[in-house]
Design an enzyme around this catalytic site. Structure first.
Site, short mmCIF file in Angstrom:
data_model
loop_
_atom_site.label_atom_id
_atom_site.label_comp_id
_atom_site.label_asym_id
_atom_site.label_seq_id
_atom_site.Cartn_x
_atom_site.Cartn_y
_atom_site.Cartn_z
N HIS A 209 27.37 20.39 -12.15
CA HIS A 209 28.48 20.62 -13.05
C HIS A 209 29.28 19.35 -13.35
O HIS A 209 30.45 19.43 -13.73
CB HIS A 209 29.40 21.72 -12.53
CG HIS A 209 30.19 22.41 -13.61
ND1 HIS A 209 29.67 22.69 -14.84
CD2 HIS A 209 31.47 22.85 -13.65
CE1 HIS A 209 30.60 23.28 -15.57
NE2 HIS A 209 31.70 23.39 -14.89
N HIS A 318 35.19 21.71 -8.99
CA HIS A 318 34.76 21.22 -10.30
C HIS A 318 34.58 19.70 -10.24
O HIS A 318 35.50 19.00 -9.83
CB HIS A 318 35.85 21.53 -11.35
CG HIS A 318 35.48 22.60 -12.31
ND1 HIS A 318 35.59 23.94 -12.01
CD2 HIS A 318 34.98 22.53 -13.57
CE1 HIS A 318 35.18 24.65 -13.05
NE2 HIS A 318 34.80 23.82 -14.01
N SER A 369 39.91 23.06 -9.14
CA SER A 369 40.05 21.71 -9.69
C SER A 369 40.14 20.68 -8.57
O SER A 369 40.72 20.96 -7.52
CB SER A 369 41.31 21.65 -10.55
OG SER A 369 41.62 20.31 -10.86
#
Ligand SMILES: *[C@@H]1O[C@H](CO)[C@@H](O)[C@H](O)[C@H]1NC(C)=O
Ligand SMILES: *[C@@H]1O[C@H](CO)[C@@H](O)[C@H](O)[C@H]1NC(C)=O
Ligand SMILES: *[C@@H]1O[C@H](CO)[C@@H](O)[C@H](O)[C@H]1NC(C)=O
Ligand SMILES: *[C@@H]1O[C@H](CO)[C@@H](O)[C@H](O)[C@H]1NC(C)=O
Ligand SMILES: *[C@@H]1O[C@H](CO)[C@@H](O)[C@H](O)[C@H]1NC(C)=O
Ligand SMILES: *[C@@H]1O[C@H](CO)[C@@H](O)[C@H](O)[C@H]1NC(C)=O
Ligand SMILES: *[C@@H]1O[C@H](CO)[C@@H](O)[C@H](O)[C@H]1NC(C)=O
Ligand SMILES: *[C@@H]1O[C@H](CO)[C@@H](O)[C@H](O)[C@H]1NC(C)=O
Ligand SMILES: *[C@@H]1O[C@H](CO)[C@@H](O)[C@H](O)[C@H]1NC(C)=O
Ligand SMILES: *[C@@H]1O[C@H](CO)[C@@H](O)[C@H](O)[C@H]1NC(C)=O
Ligand SMILES: *[C@@H]1O[C@H](CO)[C@@H](O)[C@H](O)[C@H]1NC(C)=O
Ligand SMILES: *[C@@H]1O[C@H](CO)[C@@H](O)[C@H](O)[C@H]1NC(C)=O
Length: 795
Positions: A209, A318, A369
C-alpha cells in the site's frame, strides 16, 4: 437545481471538470467503439481437482512431475487420486480442460525425512516506469512520477509440506494494491510454467500500500481514470517481477522451520477517523485498549541448520509518510523497514540484492495513519481533529496530518525504523514453532449480490458499487482537490446535477441500498467502456499449521479487522481447530477500496464513503470468510463452489502521454554532464550532478541496466571502482526534469552519510533513449555516463 453563485475559482474548476470529462468520455467512446468488450478470462489451466501432483508414491514426485509434458499423462495423473483436499473448486470429474504442465528444467527431489516445511524465499524488482505516470494512492491529478528514491520489490515466500504436495505462496509487493488484472496475469504465467502447482487458491498476492508507486495496472474504469490510462509497460514490468520472485522462491526451497511471534508496537500509528471508531458499540470498544491494532505478527524462517532465510511481518499502518507532494517512486515506511532488515541480514550486498528476504506486509490499515502528530490546520496551526476534519478558516483542505519528522522523508525513516526495530526484537525472540498441515481455500464472489444473514430472522444485501461524497474529500493524509467535507450525509444539488448530466442518474435502488451514503458516483451502474468497479471479488484463506492468513481484497478498518479475526477464529474453533492465529493480509488480489463496520458506515467519513458495496459489506465478508474457514477445518474445501470467474477486458485505455523520441541539445549527447559535481564534499553534504537526460520510462521497456545510477568509490589497492550505492539506496535520489519536445535533464544526488569512508568517488548514470529512424520501429537504446571523480572528506 438550486440557485447558487460561483466564485471565479469555482467557475474555472467546473469548466475544467466539464472539459476534462467531455474529452475523457469522447476518448472512451472512440476506444469503446473500436475495440471488443469482454473476453472471459481463460483459466482453463486451473484444475478442477487439485490432485495432479498427488501421486504420493515416491520422494521424487517433483522430478517425475517435472517430466510430465503431454496433456494425456497430465490428466490421467490428475484423475489418479483426489487425495488432496486443498483445492477449493467444485469437484468435477473432467480434467480435460487442464493444460499440460510445462516445466523446462527438472526440479530437484524434495526430502521428506524432516518435520517443518520446505521454504523458499525470493525477491525481484517490480518498479515499473518512474516517469510519465501517476502515482497510485492519493488520486491526485498532477502527482506523477519524476524519478526514483527507492526501487519497489516483490517478495515471495513458498512453503510446502515435507512431501512437497500441499504448498502455499505468500507474496508482498511494494505497490499500492494488487489489481485483479495483475493477479489474473500472474496466475496465467504461473500456470503455463508450473501447471497446477500454483493456483488461485494457494497463491496470495498482497500490496504493501505504498502511495508512491506507479499506477496504470488496473482494468476497471475508475482506476484507469485515476491512473490516467493503463500502462502496458508498467504492467508487464510488475507481472514479470512478481513471477520472477515466485520462481526464485520456488527454485531455492529447502527444508526448514517457521517460528511465530507477536508483540505490541508503540508510537507508530494514530486512528485518522477516531469519530467513526466511536460509532462502534461501547461494549465492543471496551474490550480494546486502543483505537488502532498495535500488534505486529512476525514469522521467522530458517533452514534446518538454523541459517536464516527470511521474515514476514504484518502490521496495520498506512504507508503514507510520504505525502501527496512527492514525485519520487519509493516504498514508503514499510519499504524502509524491509530495506533496513535486509541490509542488516545481507551484509556486503547492495540494497535489493542478497539471499535474505524481509517483507513488511499490510494489514487492517483502513483508518490507520503514520502521521502521528495528528491533523492540524496548515494556516493557523490549531488542531482539526474533528468529525469533519475541517478548519475554521479554509475548510477541509487546510486540515493535514504530519509525521514525527522534519519533513516527509525524515518521517518515513522514523516510522520505518520503529517497525524495523520491533520486528527485529520479535524475530530474535521467536521460539514458538509453526507446525501442521498447509491448506488453502478460495472463492470468487459476486460482491454486488451477497445475502447476509444478520440474525435468525433478518437478512440484508450488499449493493452495486458506489462512492459517496466524502470519498472526494480525501483524508487528513491527503485531501481531495474539490473542497468536499468528510462526514457528508446529504448530497449537493449542484454536483448531483453535474453528475446526472455527464454520467446519468443513479437508480433509486442503488441510492436506497447505500443509505445513509449520499452517492457521488454510482460506479456499479457505469459500464462504459468497461465496468467502473469490480463485481467479482476474491475471498481466500491459506493456513500454515495454526496460522491462518486471510486475504482481504481492500482496506479493512481497525474494528472491521478485529471482527473478522474473531469470527474466523471462532469458526475454526467450532470445527475443531483451536487457538488459530488469524492474520489480516491487506490489499490482496483485487482492489475494492475500504471496508468499515456497519456503525462506522453511518458516519460517512472517507473510509465509509469508500465502502463500495454498501453498509453490509463487512458482514458479507465475515460470512464468506467463515465459510472458507469451515471448509478448511472440516476438510471440505473441494466442495466450495469456485464462483463466477472475473472478466478479463480485452482493450484498455492507454495513457494519453505520447511516447516521443528523446533529444539532446545541439552539440551534446545523452549523458553529457551539464552541471558537474564539486571537486570536494564533506560528509553530510549532498553531491549532485546533472546530465543530459532521456525519459526514464524507456528503461522499463529495455532493462539493460538494473539501476539508473551508481555511486562508486576508488579502491587504490586494486585500482578499481567499487559500487557503494545504487538507485535502491536511501542515500541516493534520481530526479528527472522533463523539458519540451523530448529534451530533458537528469539530476542525481548522493546524500553523503556521516558514515561514508573518505576517499575518491564518482557518480554514474544509466539510461535509455528512444530513437526512431524514418520508416523503422522505435528502439530504446542504452547509454551510460560517468561524472568526474570527486573527493569526500570527513571534516
Ligand atoms: C464439468 O466440466 C465440464 C467441462 O468443463 C462441463 O461441461 C460440465 O458441465 C461440468 N460439470 C459440472 C457438474 O460442473
Ligand atoms: C534427509 O535425507 C537426505 C537424503 O537422504 C539427507 O541428506 C538428509 O541429511 C536427511 N535429513 C534429515 C533431517 O534427516
Ligand atoms: C505489452 O507488452 C508486452 C511485453 O513488452 C508485449 O508483448 C505486448 O504485446 C504488449 N501489449 C500491448 C497491448 O501493447
Ligand atoms: C472550502 O470550504 C470551506 C467551508 O467548508 C470554505 O471556508 C473555504 O473557503 C473553501 N475553500 C475553497 C478553496 O473554496
Ligand atoms: C508534504 O511534506 C512536506 C515536507 O516534506 C511539506 O513541505 C509539504 O507541505 C507537505 N505537503 C502536504 C500536502 O502535506
Ligand atoms: C453480479 O450480480 C448482479 C446481480 O445479480 C448481476 O446483475 C451482475 O451481472 C453480476 N455480475 C457479474 C460480473 O456476473
Ligand atoms: C435481527 O436484526 C434486525 C436488524 O438488525 C433487528 O431489528 C432484530 O431485532 C434482530 N432480531 C433478533 C432476534 O436479534
Ligand atoms: C460534519 O459531520 C457531521 C457528522 O459528524 C455531519 O452531520 C455534518 O453534516 C458535517 N458537516 C459538513 C459541513 O459536512
Ligand atoms: C489453547 O490455548 C490455551 C491458552 O493458551 C491453552 O490453555 C489450551 O490448551 C490451548 N488449546 C489447544 C487445543 O491447543
Ligand atoms: C462434498 O462433496 C462430495 C462429493 O461430491 C460429497 O460426497 C460430500 O457429501 C460433500 N460433503 C459436504 C460436506 O457437502
Ligand atoms: C537542463 O539544464 C540546462 C543547464 O543547466 C538548462 O539550461 C535547461 O533549461 C535544463 N532543462 C530542463 C528541461 O530542465
Ligand atoms: C534494447 O537495447 C538493445 C541494446 O542493448 C538493443 O539492441 C535493442 O534493440 C533494444 N530493444 C528495444 C525493444 O528497443
Amino acid at each position: 437545481m438550486a440557485k447558487r453563485t460561483f466564485s471565479m475559482l469555482e467557475t474555472f474548476l467546473i469548466f475544467l471538470l466539464v472539459m476534462m470529462t467531455a474529452v475523457t468520455v469522447a476518448l472512451l467512446s472512440i476506444l469503446f467503439i473500436t475495440s471488443g468488450t469482454i473476453e472471459n478470462h481463460k483459466d482453463s489451466g486451473f484444475p478442477d481437482t487439485q490432485s495432479s501432483p498427488a501421486t504420493q508414491s515416491s520422494p521424487t514426485t517433483q522430478s517425475s512431475l517435472a517430466t510430465q509434458s503431454s496433456p494425456t499423462t497430465q490428466s490421467s495423473l490428475a484423475t489418479l487420486g483426489s487425495t488432496t483436499t486443498e483445492g477449493s473448486t467444485v469437484t468435477n470429474g473432467s480434467t480435460a480442460t487442464q493444460a499440460p504442465s510445462v516445466m523446462s528444467t527438472p526440479e530437484p527431489p524434495l526430502f521428506q525425512n524432516f518435520s517443518g516445511y520446505h521454504i523458499g524465499v525470493g525477491r525481484a524488482d517490480c518498479t515499473g516506469q518512474v516517469a510519465d505516470i501517476n502515482l497510485m494512492g492519493y488520486s491526485k491529478t498532477g502527482q506523477n512520477a519524476r524519478g526514483i528514491l527507492t526501487r519497489l520489490y516483490s517478495r515471495a515466500f513458498v512453503m510446502a509440506e515435507p512431501d512437497g504436495l500441499n504448498r502455499v505462496v505468500f507474496v508482498s509487493v511494494d505497490i499500492g494494491m494488487v489489481s485483479q488484472r495483475l493477479r489474473l496475469e500472474v496466475l496465467n504465467r504461473l500456470q503455463s510454467k508450473y501447471g497446477s502447482l500454483y493456483r488461485r487458491d494457494n497463491v496470495i498476492l498482497s500490496g504493501t500500500h505504498t502511495h508512491s508507486g506507479p499506477a496504470g495496472f488496473f482494468q476497471y474504469t475508475v482506476f484507469v481514470i485515476a491512473s490516467e490510462g493503463f500502462s502496458n509497460r508498467t504492467f508487464e514490468y510488475m507481472v514479470t517481477g512478481i513471477v520472477k520472485s515466485i520462481e526464485m522462491a520456488h527454485k531455492n526451497m529447502k527444508p526448514g522451520k517457521i517460528f511465530i511471534n507477536k508483540g505490541i508496537v508503540e508510537g507508530a500509528q494514530i486512528n485518522r477517523s477516531p469519530s467513526s471508531y466511536l460509532q462502534n458499540p461501547e461494549s465492543e470498544r471496551a474490550r480494546y485498549s486502543s483505537n488502532t491494532d498495535k500488534e505486529m505478527v512476525v514469522l521467522r524462517m530458517e533452514d534446518l541448520n538454523g541459517a536464516e532465510l527470511g521474515l514476514i511481518s504484518w502490521f496495520a499502518i498506512h504507508p503514507v509518510s510520504m505525502n501527496n507532494s512527492n514525485h519520487l517512486v519509493n516504498s514508503d515506511n514499510m519499504g524502509y523497514a524491509s530495506y533496513l532488515f535486509e541490509q542488516e541480514k545481507n551484509k556486503g550486498y547492495l540494497p535489493g540484492q542478497g539471499p535474505y528476504v524481509a517483507a513488511f506486509a499490510s494489514s487492517n490499515l483502513g483508518d490507520v495513519s503514520p502521521n502521528i502528530l495528528g491533523p492540524h490546520c496548515v494556516n493557523t496551526g490549531e488542531s482539526c481533529d474533528n468529525a469533519n476534519s475541517s478548519c475554521p478558516i479554509g475548510g477541509p483542505s487546510m486540515c493535514v496530518a504530519t509525521g514525527p519528522g522534519e519533513d516527509m522523508l525524515h518521517s518515513t525513516q522514523i516510522i520505518g525504523r520503529i517497525l524495523y526495530q520491533r520486528a527485529k526484537e520479535l524475530y530474535a525472540s521467536a521460539s514458538q514453532e509453526v507446525t501442521g498441515p498447509l491448506a488453502a481455500a478460495h472463492q470468487w464472489v459476486n460482491m454486488t449480490d451477497v445475502t447476509v444473514q444478520l440474525n435468525s430472522t433478518h437478512t440484508a444485501k450488499t449493493c452495486k458499487p458506489a462512492l459517496g461524497y466524502s470519498f472526494a474529500a480525501g483524508t487528513i493524509d491527503g485531501f481531495g482537490g474539490l473542497n468536499f467535507t468528510q462526514g457528508t450525509t446529504v448530497g449537493d444539488p449542484f454536483w448531483d446535477t453535474l453528475r446526472d448530466q455527464i454520467l446519468g442518474k443513479p437508480s433509486e435502488e442503488i441510492k436506497e441500498c447505500h443509505k445513509p451514503k449520499p452517492i457521488l458516483l454510482h460506479t456499479g451502474e457505469l459500464t462504459k467502456p468497461h465496468p467502473w468497479h469490480p463485481d467479482i471479488v476474491d475471498v481466500q484463506i491459506i493456513t500454515i499449521g495454526s496460522l491462518a492468513i486471510t486475504a482481504i481484497p481492500g482496506e479493512f478498518t481497525t474494528m472491521s479487522g478485529r471482527r473478522l479475526r474473531e469470527a474466523v477464529q471462532t469458526e475454526f474453533a467450532t470445527h475443531g481447530m483451536q487457538n488459530m492465529t488469524i492474520v489480516i493480509s491487506g490489499l490482496c488480489n483485487v482492489y475494492t477500496h475500504y471496508i468499515t463496520t456497519f456503525e462506522e458506515y453511518q458516519a460517512q467519513r472517507y473510509e465509509a464513503a469508500s465502502t463500495i458495496y454498501g453498509p453490509h459489506t463487512l458482514s458479507a465478508y465475515i460470512q464468506l470468510f467463515r465459510g472458507l474457514a469451515k471448509a478448511i477445518a472440516t476438510d471440505t474445501v473441494a466442495n466450495l463452489s469456485r464462483g463466477p470467474e472475473p472478466p478479463f477486458f480485452k482493450q484498455l485505455i492507454a495513457s494519453l502521454i505520447p511516447n516521443i523520441v528523446d533529444r539532446a541539445p545541439i552539440g551534446k549527447t545523452f549523458g553529457d554532464v551539464l552541471q558537474p559535481a564539486k571537486p570536494t564534499y564533506r560528509v553530510g553534504e549532498v553531491a549532485e550532478v546533472t546530465f543530459v537526460g532521456a525519459n526514464p520510462k524507456n528503461s522499463a521497456e529495455n532493462q539493460t541496466h538494473q539501476t539508473f545510477l551508481t555511486v562508486e568509490k576508488y579502491e587504490a589497492a586494486s585500482a578499481t571502482w567499487q559500487i557503494v550505492h545504487n538507485d535502491a539506496s536511501w542515500e541516493t535520489r534520481f530526479y528527472w526534469h522533463k523539458g519540451l519536445v523530448g529534451h530533458s535533464n537528469t539530476t542525481i544526488q548522493w546524500h553523503i552519510p556521516d558514515t561514508a569512508q573518505p576517499g575518491i568517488y564518482r557518480i554514474r548514470y544509466f539510461g535509455h533513449n528512444r530513437k526512431q529512424e524514418f520508416l523503422k520501429p522505435a528502439v530504446t537504446l542504452p547509454f551510460e555516463s560517468t561524472s568526474a571523480a570527486f573527493e569526500v572528506v570527513t571534516s
